[in-house]
Enzyme design. Structure first.
Site, PDB file in Angstrom:
ATOM      1  N   GLY A 219      12.966  48.426  46.238  1.00  0.00           N
ATOM      2  CA  GLY A 219      12.397  46.990  46.804  1.00  0.00           C
ATOM      3  C   GLY A 219      13.360  46.710  47.914  1.00  0.00           C
ATOM      4  O   GLY A 219      13.141  46.252  49.144  1.00  0.00           O
ATOM      5  N   ASP A 235      21.162  55.913  42.934  1.00  0.00           N
ATOM      6  CA  ASP A 235      20.561  55.227  41.845  1.00  0.00           C
ATOM      7  C   ASP A 235      20.370  56.388  40.842  1.00  0.00           C
ATOM      8  O   ASP A 235      19.741  57.468  41.378  1.00  0.00           O
ATOM      9  CB  ASP A 235      19.343  54.237  41.843  1.00  0.00           C
ATOM     10  CG  ASP A 235      19.205  53.619  40.658  1.00  0.00           C
ATOM     11  OD1 ASP A 235      19.164  53.958  39.321  1.00  0.00           O
ATOM     12  OD2 ASP A 235      19.084  52.260  40.717  1.00  0.00           O
ATOM     13  N   ASP A 255      26.676  56.960  40.344  1.00  0.00           N
ATOM     14  CA  ASP A 255      26.840  55.766  39.964  1.00  0.00           C
ATOM     15  C   ASP A 255      27.252  54.792  40.938  1.00  0.00           C
ATOM     16  O   ASP A 255      28.142  55.306  42.015  1.00  0.00           O
ATOM     17  CB  ASP A 255      28.140  55.936  38.814  1.00  0.00           C
ATOM     18  CG  ASP A 255      28.590  54.250  38.291  1.00  0.00           C
ATOM     19  OD1 ASP A 255      28.038  53.275  38.828  1.00  0.00           O
ATOM     20  OD2 ASP A 255      29.467  54.325  37.532  1.00  0.00           O
ATOM     21  N   LYS A 300      25.690  38.615  39.500  1.00  0.00           N
ATOM     22  CA  LYS A 300      25.168  37.885  38.496  1.00  0.00           C
ATOM     23  C   LYS A 300      25.978  36.979  37.830  1.00  0.00           C
ATOM     24  O   LYS A 300      27.139  37.062  37.532  1.00  0.00           O
ATOM     25  CB  LYS A 300      24.868  39.164  37.213  1.00  0.00           C
ATOM     26  CG  LYS A 300      23.997  40.322  38.060  1.00  0.00           C
ATOM     27  CD  LYS A 300      22.633  40.038  38.581  1.00  0.00           C
ATOM     28  CE  LYS A 300      22.127  41.019  39.620  1.00  0.00           C
ATOM     29  NZ  LYS A 300      20.914  40.555  40.199  1.00  0.00           N
TER      30      LYS A 300
END
EC number: 2.1.1.186
Length: 351
Positions: A219, A235, A255, A300
């Site tokens: 995305g 990824d 990673d 996050k």
């Protein structure tokens, strides 16, 4: 005008209260914040009428993290009929404004008021123009009327160059059908928020290089490729085939937290689900070691003390980069397309 009214994402009213209370303390403004959980808004009531304006003139709106929009003013109760006359009376002591936005809060009840606002705006605008309270002048304050219901409105003002760029702070971005995930809108909104539009061609130029950490399915990579920026997508998961066929993407199965590019890149972007402290440390490494010039990274959020934790991590990044003798501008915002997260933008200045 002793009350600040602030829009936010539903469920983050407490974070707005914590942030605006922190700001008031730093500016030595006495007052108190209040909010109803799930209301998508918060208020800060200043003890002195002039302090609302002082707070708004002392800080850039874009430097705030959790508020989507703000205004100073007061609530007006409206009758069932002849609302315009009552509003005009309430606005008698307000300055002449150069533009008008009718807003609602981001709740189901608020969305149901959108139709009313669309119908009400034209006759209200006409009445304000006739009364001399509204003129076409971008230098004057904007009149922001936030309807809590058809009978209650917060009549506020904000300087036109120191508030959200969209009504309620909600961007009108169209999801590109070619993008492999809706997360693509996070990066586009981040660019709108952190980079002046007139600088896009310079700072997001074709031929630049980027690394997308945690890229799959692509995305954020899609936004970069759409601007003809060459991307190393990092990824262990699969990338969308359409992106791999573009010729602009190299997929590295690795990673995201241990990957390092062979050569410095213009951009690093990252939307990995990870503890925010680990992500913050990675940000400091990439900017501190000169691996990238600019970065957009999502942090996050924890379940509790979210404002305090974000503030702590931003201070840690800033002090860590300063200790390296680096000049880096840091911005942070909970964007409309963010959920339990905030988006950080960092730009390294000089060599």
């Amino acid at each position: 005008m002793n009350t600040l009214f602030l829009h936010c994402r539903p469920g983050f009213e407490g974070e707005v209260c914590a942030e605006i209370t922190d700001l008031a303390a730093r500016l030595d403004v006495p007052g108190y914040s209040k909010a109803k959980p799930g209301s998508a808004c918060a208020e800060f009531v200043c003890s002195e009428a002039a302090d609302g304006e002082r707070m708004m003139r002392s800080v850039r709106f874009n430097s705030l993290i959790f508020p989507r929009q703000w205004a100073r003013g007061g609530f007006v109760m409206l009758p069932e009929s002849d609302r315009i006359s009552v509003l005009l009376d309430a606005l008698a002591d307000y300055p002449v404004c150069g533009s008008l936005w009718l807003e609602v809060v981001d709740t189901n009840d608020g969305k149901e008021l959108s139709t009313f606002c669309k119908k009400f705006e034209a006759p209200l605008r006409k009445a304000l123009l006739k009364a001399g309270k509204l003129v076409d002048d971008a230098r004057k304050p904007r009149l922001l009327l936030t309807f809590k219901s058809g009978r209650e409105v917060f009549a506020g003002i904000a300087e036109a160059d120191n508030q959200a760029m969209w009504p309620m702070g909600i961007p009108r971005l169209k999801f590109p059908r070619e993008a492999p995930s809706r997360s693509t809108l996070k990066l586009e909104e981040a660019w709108h928020h952190f980079i002046p539009r007139e600088q896009w061609d310079q700072r997001l130029a074709p031929g630049m290089t980027a690394v997308d950490l945690g890229a799959a399915p692509g995305g954020w990579t899609w936004q970069l490729v759409n601007r003809e920026i060459r991307v190393t997508a990092v990824d262990n998961g699969p990338m969308a085939e359409s992106l791999m066929y573009s010729g602009f993407v190299v997929h590295q199965r690795a990673d995201g937290f241990t990957f390092r590019p062979r050569h410095p890149v213009h951009w690093m972007v990252c939307d990995i689900v990870e503890k925010p402290a680990r992500t913050a440390a990675m940000i400091e490494t990439w900017l501190g070691e000169g691996l990238c010039r600019e970065a957009v990274v999502n942090l996050k959020l924890p379940m509790k003390q979210r404002y305090a934790e974000v503030r702590r991590l931003l201070d840690r990044i800033e002090s860590g980069l300063a200790e390296r003798g680096l000049k880096v501008s840091i911005g942070c915002k909970q964007l409309y397309h963010d959920r339990e997260e905030v988006t950080c933008h960092l730009r390294r200045h000089g060599k």
